[in-house]
Scaffold this motif. Structure first.
Motif, mmCIF file in Angstrom:
data_model
loop_
_atom_site.group_PDB
_atom_site.id
_atom_site.type_symbol
_atom_site.label_atom_id
_atom_site.label_comp_id
_atom_site.label_asym_id
_atom_site.label_seq_id
_atom_site.Cartn_x
_atom_site.Cartn_y
_atom_site.Cartn_z
ATOM 1 N N PRO A 101 -51.133 1.631 -4.398
ATOM 2 C CA PRO A 101 -51.844 1.750 -5.617
ATOM 3 C C PRO A 101 -51.512 2.791 -6.614
ATOM 4 N N ASP A 102 -51.536 2.812 -7.792
ATOM 5 C CA ASP A 102 -51.346 3.863 -8.777
ATOM 6 C C ASP A 102 -52.681 4.409 -8.880
ATOM 7 N N ALA A 103 -52.972 5.384 -8.033
ATOM 8 C CA ALA A 103 -54.282 6.318 -8.241
ATOM 9 C C ALA A 103 -54.045 7.281 -9.299
ATOM 10 N N ASN A 104 -54.531 7.265 -10.321
ATOM 11 C CA ASN A 104 -54.561 8.318 -11.438
ATOM 12 C C ASN A 104 -55.692 9.103 -11.270
ATOM 13 N N LEU A 105 -55.784 10.025 -10.390
ATOM 14 C CA LEU A 105 -57.250 10.690 -9.925
ATOM 15 C C LEU A 105 -57.586 11.583 -11.055
ATOM 16 N N PRO A 106 -58.933 11.766 -10.917
ATOM 17 C CA PRO A 106 -59.567 12.792 -12.027
ATOM 18 C C PRO A 106 -59.241 14.160 -11.670
ATOM 19 N N ILE A 107 -58.827 14.901 -12.504
ATOM 20 C CA ILE A 107 -58.400 16.442 -12.222
ATOM 21 C C ILE A 107 -59.618 17.037 -12.254
ATOM 22 N N SER A 108 -59.864 17.969 -11.378
ATOM 23 C CA SER A 108 -61.066 18.755 -11.186
ATOM 24 C C SER A 108 -60.964 20.007 -12.184
ATOM 25 N N PRO A 109 -62.038 20.519 -12.555
ATOM 26 C CA PRO A 109 -62.049 21.844 -13.524
ATOM 27 C C PRO A 109 -61.384 22.929 -12.964
ATOM 28 N N ASP A 110 -61.468 22.784 -11.488
ATOM 29 C CA ASP A 110 -60.899 24.182 -10.968
ATOM 30 C C ASP A 110 -59.503 24.250 -10.829
ATOM 31 N N LEU A 111 -58.824 22.766 -10.599
ATOM 32 C CA LEU A 111 -57.344 22.788 -10.753
ATOM 33 C C LEU A 111 -57.011 23.116 -12.121
ATOM 34 N N MET A 112 -57.735 22.216 -13.124
ATOM 35 C CA MET A 112 -57.240 22.190 -14.606
ATOM 36 C C MET A 112 -57.295 23.830 -15.091
ATOM 37 N N SER A 113 -58.121 24.711 -14.545
ATOM 38 C CA SER A 113 -58.232 26.095 -14.968
ATOM 39 C C SER A 113 -56.911 26.941 -14.515
ATOM 40 N N LEU A 114 -55.985 26.379 -13.755
ATOM 41 C CA LEU A 114 -54.610 26.924 -13.445
ATOM 42 C C LEU A 114 -53.712 26.727 -14.449
ATOM 43 N N VAL A 115 -53.762 25.508 -15.084
ATOM 44 C CA VAL A 115 -52.713 25.356 -16.040
ATOM 45 C C VAL A 115 -53.321 25.101 -17.449
ATOM 46 N N GLU A 116 -54.276 25.361 -17.839
ATOM 47 C CA GLU A 116 -54.671 25.303 -19.244
ATOM 48 C C GLU A 116 -54.129 25.836 -20.258
ATOM 49 N N ASP A 117 -53.749 27.063 -20.096
ATOM 50 C CA ASP A 117 -52.927 28.050 -20.885
ATOM 51 C C ASP A 117 -51.760 27.462 -21.305
ATOM 52 N N VAL A 118 -51.259 26.804 -22.336
ATOM 53 C CA VAL A 118 -50.011 26.437 -22.482
ATOM 54 C C VAL A 118 -49.085 27.383 -22.738
ATOM 55 N N ALA A 119 -49.334 28.533 -23.179
ATOM 56 C CA ALA A 119 -48.394 29.722 -23.296
ATOM 57 C C ALA A 119 -47.929 30.247 -21.915
ATOM 58 N N THR A 120 -48.958 30.248 -21.051
ATOM 59 C CA THR A 120 -48.781 30.674 -19.817
ATOM 60 C C THR A 120 -47.946 29.846 -19.013
ATOM 61 N N VAL A 121 -48.455 28.636 -19.044
ATOM 62 C CA VAL A 121 -47.435 27.625 -18.341
ATOM 63 C C VAL A 121 -45.969 27.526 -18.822
ATOM 64 N N ARG A 122 -45.701 27.698 -20.140
ATOM 65 C CA ARG A 122 -44.490 27.709 -20.418
ATOM 66 C C ARG A 122 -43.859 28.922 -19.913
ATOM 67 N N GLU A 123 -44.287 30.137 -19.696
ATOM 68 C CA GLU A 123 -43.844 31.239 -19.341
ATOM 69 C C GLU A 123 -43.434 31.344 -17.948
ATOM 70 N N PHE A 124 -44.172 30.510 -16.944
ATOM 71 C CA PHE A 124 -43.863 30.581 -15.588
ATOM 72 C C PHE A 124 -42.985 29.411 -15.232
ATOM 73 N N THR A 125 -43.044 28.474 -15.978
ATOM 74 C CA THR A 125 -42.002 27.112 -15.756
ATOM 75 C C THR A 125 -40.475 27.852 -15.988
ATOM 76 N N GLU A 126 -40.600 28.626 -17.238
ATOM 77 C CA GLU A 126 -39.389 29.274 -17.479
ATOM 78 C C GLU A 126 -38.669 30.175 -16.319
ATOM 79 N N ALA A 127 -39.775 30.611 -15.880
ATOM 80 C CA ALA A 127 -39.551 31.960 -14.921
ATOM 81 C C ALA A 127 -39.087 31.009 -13.604
ATOM 82 N N PHE A 128 -39.616 29.937 -13.062
ATOM 83 C CA PHE A 128 -39.425 29.108 -12.221
ATOM 84 C C PHE A 128 -37.713 28.893 -12.114
ATOM 85 N N PHE A 129 -37.522 28.053 -13.251
ATOM 86 C CA PHE A 129 -36.106 27.546 -13.357
ATOM 87 C C PHE A 129 -34.992 28.479 -13.478
#
Length: 503
Positions: A101-129
């Motif tokens: 089954p394609d279980a598209n689960l709800p995203i908890s606020p605790d998890l969402m808080s880790l990736v909600e800042d778009v600029a920060t997400v772009r920064e650490f993804t660039e660092a990863f690659f």
């Protein structure tokens, strides 16, 4: 049939319970008996529903996190929606259900808080690659940018988990490696497991968490998480991607294949300090398919046909990750030789010499590949050094009663390997690099064992060169401990050996 208490209002009417069957047929319901008279007369099932109090058995109350929780007649929690037939009868599953089954689960606020800042997400993804991806390229950069990071795409729980795991592994840890990000991500992964979801992106997030725990020396979590990754991957069936070449979906199968090889690498490396511990994943065969060249994969080229396999001779054209996989394969062979399965060393002595020569040949290729790409501390090279030091330590123990010529030959191999690691230490000290793509958490064991070799030399000869070599290796571990706390753990082990004299 569900029986409810008979509760009436002061007016004598039924307060909140009624027989739904009678109500549907607009008939008068006698509520004073466990089953109303009309249902008894017509042999019907009499069902009563509570429209106000959700805590009454037979209803569907909300769970703690807001998701609906289905209960059985006995009040026990029902299954989470995952088809149990997938594990209990796989033949029936594929002939009847056919897909998970394609279980598209709800995203908890605790998890969402880790990736909600778009600029920060772009920064650490660039660092990863830029820094982590070169020695662990199991996530397709193109698919990640187009389908996961793309703001136009659907925001799915497993994708958010993967982004949060990338943030975790690219963030330099504080004094306590079990940071708030780490704890939040571990909780989110547990919630996804309890929800009954199996998703490939969740597995990739788990692999990144395992690498983080290994690099930060978070035990026993690192060992247990790798075991979880192995079981998860087998449940998804990606373990079979190295056994056969699938040309129908080259992008997907190559990414799955690389993810499984990374899990094998983690399984082998986690046992370098304890060879007697059984490996979790069986040894790949000579026909197991290797990853394609990293650059060609990034550019979207299809895998070569026929593909490279384990028995293929190593060359620089294979790519860095392919050489890393071969080094992990040989490390697994070394661990099996030095483990409890190898009971009769005399029978295996010829095989050991062949294995040592094979590791030496692969080491030479990895050094050439690193020099060609300008990489000083190359991940496959350090894994090869760990494998060769472990193997020759075992050979030295077997030959301890033999002629000095054989003993000296083994010691010469160990000294040569340690000298290579000393050169890598000097590079770290010269450049001051501790978090660039050259330095992976898979190099610490080789530094540690090289320092032990120089300590043994120092015990025998009081060599000033050996003393300086030990100092330099310790200093390089100290520099690297700012990025990976496991380096500080190996420093403590060396200090303990100095105090106890155990070498």
């Amino acid at each position: 049939m569900v029986i409810m208490d008979d509760k009436r209002t002061q007016s004598g009417r039924l307060s909140r319970y009624s027989c739904s069957t009678c109500r549907h047929q607009k008939k008068k319901c006698d509520r004073r008996q466990p089953q109303c008279s009309l249902c008894q007369r017509y042999d019907r099932v009499c069902v009563y529903k509570n429209t106000r109090n959700s805590s009454v058995p037979g209803t569907s109350p909300k769970s703690v996190n807001g998701a609906p929780s289905i209960t059985t007649a006995k009040g026990q929690p029902d299954k989470n929606g995952f088809p149990a037939v997938y594990f209990t009868d796989s033949a029936l599953f594929w002939r009847s259900v056919g897909s998970l089954p394609d279980a598209n689960l709800p995203i908890s606020p605790d998890l969402m808080s880790l990736v909600e800042d778009v600029a920060t997400v772009r920064e650490f993804t660039e660092a990863f690659f830029r820094y982590n991806y070169p020695w662990a390229p199991f996530i397709c950069r193109r698919n990640f940018l187009e389908r996961i990071l793309n703001p136009l795409g659907e925001r799915r729980c497993e994708n958010v988990l993967l982004i949060a795991a990338i943030k975790l592994i690219t963030t330099e840890p504080d004094a306590d490696a079990t940071s708030a990000t780490y704890c939040s991500l571990k909780r989110a992964l547990l919630e996804v497991e309890l929800s009954g979801s199996l998703a490939f992106r969740t597995l990739q997030a788990l692999v990144l968490v395992a690498i983080y725990e290994l690099g930060q020396a978070i035990y026993p979590s690192a060992y247990l998480t790798v075991g979880y990754c192995a079981r998860y991957g087998i449940a998804l069936g990606i373990d079979r991607t190295i056994d056969s070449f699938c040309s129908s979906k080259p992008d997907g199968s190559e990414e799955e294949r690389r993810t499984w090889w990374t899990i094998i690498l983690l399984d082998r490396y986690l046992n370098v300090g304890c060879p007697e511990r059984a490996l979790l994943i069986k040894e790949p065969s000579n026909t197991s398919v290797l990853p394609m060249d990293d650059k060609l994969w990034e550019m979207g080229y299809p895998p070569p046909n026929p593909p490279l396999v384990i028995s293929s001779p190593p060359t620089e054209a294979m790519g860095r990750f392919c050489l890393t996989v071969q080094a992990a394969y040989l490390l697994g062979k070394v661990l099996r030789y030095t483990g409890p399965e190898a009971s009769d060393h005399r029978i295996l002595e010829h095989e050991v010499q062949i294995l040592d020569s094979t590791i030496a040949a692969l080491t030479k290729v990895t050094l050439q590949e690193g020099a060609k790409r300008g990489i000083e501390v190359c991940c496959p090279t350090t894994i090869c050094h760990s494998a060769r030091l472990i193997l020759n330590q075992e050979i030295a123990w077997i030959n301890r009663h033999k002629s000095p010529v054989e003993t000296n030959a083994v010691m010469e191999v160990q000294e040569t390997t340690a000298a290579d690691m000393l050169i890598l230490s000097h590079h770290i000290l010269r450049t001051g690099l501790s978090g660039n793509d050259d330095i992976s958490p898979f190099c610490h064991d080789a530094f540690y064992r090289s320092a032990i070799v120089y300590s043994q030399i120092l015990q025998k000869s009081e060599s000033e060169d050996a003393k300086n070599a030990i100092h330099d290796i310790k200093q390089s571990l100290r520099v690297n401990s700012h990025r990976w706390k496991a380096a500080a753990t190996y420093l403590q082990l060396l200090d303990a050996r100095d105090v106890t004299g155990i070498f």
